[in-house]
Design an enzyme around this catalytic site. Structure first.
Site, PDB file in Angstrom:
ATOM      1  N   LYS A 175       0.833  -1.215   0.000  1.00  9.43           N
ATOM      2  CA  LYS A 175       0.000   0.000   0.000  1.00  9.43           C
ATOM      3  C   LYS A 175       0.863   1.258   0.000  1.00  9.43           C
ATOM      4  O   LYS A 175       0.599   2.213  -0.746  1.00  9.43           O
ATOM      5  CB  LYS A 175      -0.892   0.018   1.243  1.00  9.43           C
ATOM      6  CG  LYS A 175      -2.109  -0.853   1.134  1.00  9.43           C
ATOM      7  CD  LYS A 175      -3.014  -0.624   2.326  1.00  9.43           C
ATOM      8  CE  LYS A 175      -4.347  -1.315   2.103  1.00  9.43           C
ATOM      9  NZ  LYS A 175      -5.288  -1.063   3.190  1.00  9.43           N
ATOM     10  N   ASP A 219      -6.171   1.509  11.945  1.00  8.85           N
ATOM     11  CA  ASP A 219      -7.406   0.870  12.406  1.00  8.85           C
ATOM     12  C   ASP A 219      -7.122  -0.084  13.558  1.00  8.85           C
ATOM     13  O   ASP A 219      -7.876  -1.025  13.768  1.00  8.85           O
ATOM     14  CB  ASP A 219      -8.110   0.148  11.246  1.00  8.85           C
ATOM     15  CG  ASP A 219      -7.221  -0.899  10.600  1.00  8.85           C
ATOM     16  OD1 ASP A 219      -6.078  -1.061  11.057  1.00  8.85           O
ATOM     17  OD2 ASP A 219      -7.658  -1.541   9.635  1.00  8.85           O
ATOM     18  N   CYS A 275     -13.492  -1.827   9.963  1.00  8.76           N
ATOM     19  CA  CYS A 275     -14.337  -1.639   8.779  1.00  8.76           C
ATOM     20  C   CYS A 275     -14.721  -2.986   8.172  1.00  8.76           C
ATOM     21  O   CYS A 275     -15.813  -3.142   7.637  1.00  8.76           O
ATOM     22  CB  CYS A 275     -13.611  -0.796   7.741  1.00  8.76           C
ATOM     23  SG  CYS A 275     -13.374   0.904   8.268  1.00  8.76           S
TER      24      CYS A 275
END
Lengths: 328, 82
Positions: A175, A219, A275
């Site tokens: 990422k 997160d 999420c």
């Protein structure tokens, strides 16, 4: 003879055949590179035995050593750059084309001075996911001079609905590296470094230090607590963002001795919902991450009011935004 | 004498109660600890293991506070998603 940075720039731009010799130490050359000059490196002591076929400019760090060296010799066509490398860097900084930023520089809160502050600022974004993608995109586009992207994860197909910085072909790739590549194309003014690691006790010093602002786009509770402690100890402003289904939270910690994440949430349960477990519409992190980027920009430019001492709560169903005042 | 307070529920609390807003009639002198107990009873197991902070009239509280008629309470859990 002496030459100013402005005159050197003008003569190089005109295509004049000038030689430039950088006589600085290696560490100085690495730390303050001479952008826009194809300079040869040499030691000053070695120059006595050389002949110069064309006009040559000598550059040291401050223009003092080369000036003294030239004063003791009578050499035609040899110039000292007044103010040395520092003058060149400063000159380049001021002639930089800022038209890309004109629409934000029009704002009296930003202006040209503010834009130069942004171009000299360093922001670290921890987590290049739903929040980190929009935060990094808007900060790169705004002309933050140095962006450090931290994420040890790879792009997964299930990320793409909320992380549109990545394309389908990025699936399976790092990422932080994929984001750095994309952001470098977005704005070449922005110097982007990527760390293919998750934040932990062992690497937080090297990954967070020297930041003007840290953006918490993670997160995990452990990473949030780690950033909170590091930023508290080093007095680095920390822009927090969190998501739950259609809701988002944003706050600013450690700004001018303001509250911390642990003041807001002394206890965070490990089962408070990611999420992937709870679900999230892709646009929600877009909104919350953009608010985080805006807070980071305001902190760098000292624009007030900001979200220090307040928790912003955004409801994506009703579009109600409210702020809770944090007590000390 | 009783008083009426409005409770704004966020994230996990909203999810657990299935409501954004709850109105409670309480005896005078009730404090925020009693409100938290009432909400946890209403939610049953859904709020087990979930902590939340309490704000009264949009200001965070660090310790239990006696409530007044028409107070608005917000129950705000930490959220983890990023």
């Amino acid at each position: 003879m002496n030459i100013s940075a402005r005159e050197l720039d003008s003569r190089l731009t005109d295509g004049e055949e000038l030689s430039v010799i950088d006589v600085r130490r290696e560490d100085q050359k690495n730390r303050w590179p001479l952008a826009g000059i194809d300079a040869e490196s040499a030691d000053l002591e070695d120059l006595d035995s050389r002949t110069f076929k064309r006009p040559t400019v000598l550059i040291c760090q401050f223009g003092i050593i080369t000036q003294r060296w030239l004063e003791l010799r009578d050499l035609d066509d040899l110039y000292n750059l007044i103010g040395g490398a520092q003058a060149w860097i400063s000159h380049r900084e001021h002639r930089r084309d800022l038209s890309r930023y004109s629409r934000q520089m029009v704002l009296p809160e930003i202006g040209e001075e503010g834009q130069r502050k942004l171009l000299n600022a360093m922001v670290t974004i921890v987590g290049i996911g739903g929040l980190g993608c929009p935060a990094s995109q808007y900060l790169a586009a705004a002309g933050i001079g140095k962006l450090r992207l931290v994420d040890g994860d790879v792009v997964d197909i299930t990320n793409l609905h909320r992380q549109p910085l990545f394309s389908t072909e990025n699936v399976g790739h790092s990422k932080s590296e994929a984001a750095a590549e994309s952001l470098a194309q977005l704005n070449p003014d922005c110097n982007i470094t990527s760390a293919k690691s998750f934040l932990c006790e062992d690497n937080c010093e090297s990954l967070l230090s020297e930041s003007d602002v840290v953006v918490d786009a993670t997160d995990t509770v452990s990473a949030r607590r780690l950033m909170d402690r590091f930023c508290a100890y080093h007095s680095i402003p920390l822009v927090y963002g969190g998501l739950y289904r259609f809701e988002g939270q944003v706050s600013v910690f450690h700004l001018n001795d303001g509250p911390s994440y642990s003041d807001l949430f002394p206890v965070t349960d490990s089962n408070s919902g990611s999420c992937s477990d709870e679900g999230v519409p892709g646009m929600l992190p877009g909104i919350i991450g953009s608010i985080q980027a805006l807070e980071a920009l305001k902190i760098i430019l000292a624009i007030e009011p900001n979200l220090s001492g307040k928790l912003l709560l955004y409801d994506g169903l009703t579009h109600v935004v409210e702020q809770i005042q944090l007590k000390g | 004498m009783s008083m009426k307070i409005t409770i704004r529920c966020f994230s996990h609390v909203r999810q657990a109660l299935g409501k954004e807003t709850v109105t409670l009639k309480l005896q005078d002198g009730t404090d925020t600890t009693e409100v938290e107990r009432t909400i946890r009873e209403m939610a049953g197991e859904a709020l087990d293991g979930i902590s939340f902070r309490i704000a009264v009239n949009r200001k965070y509280l660090s310790f239990p506070t006696e409530l007044k008629d028409s107070d608005e309470i917000a129950l705000i859990p930490p959220v983890q998603g990023g």
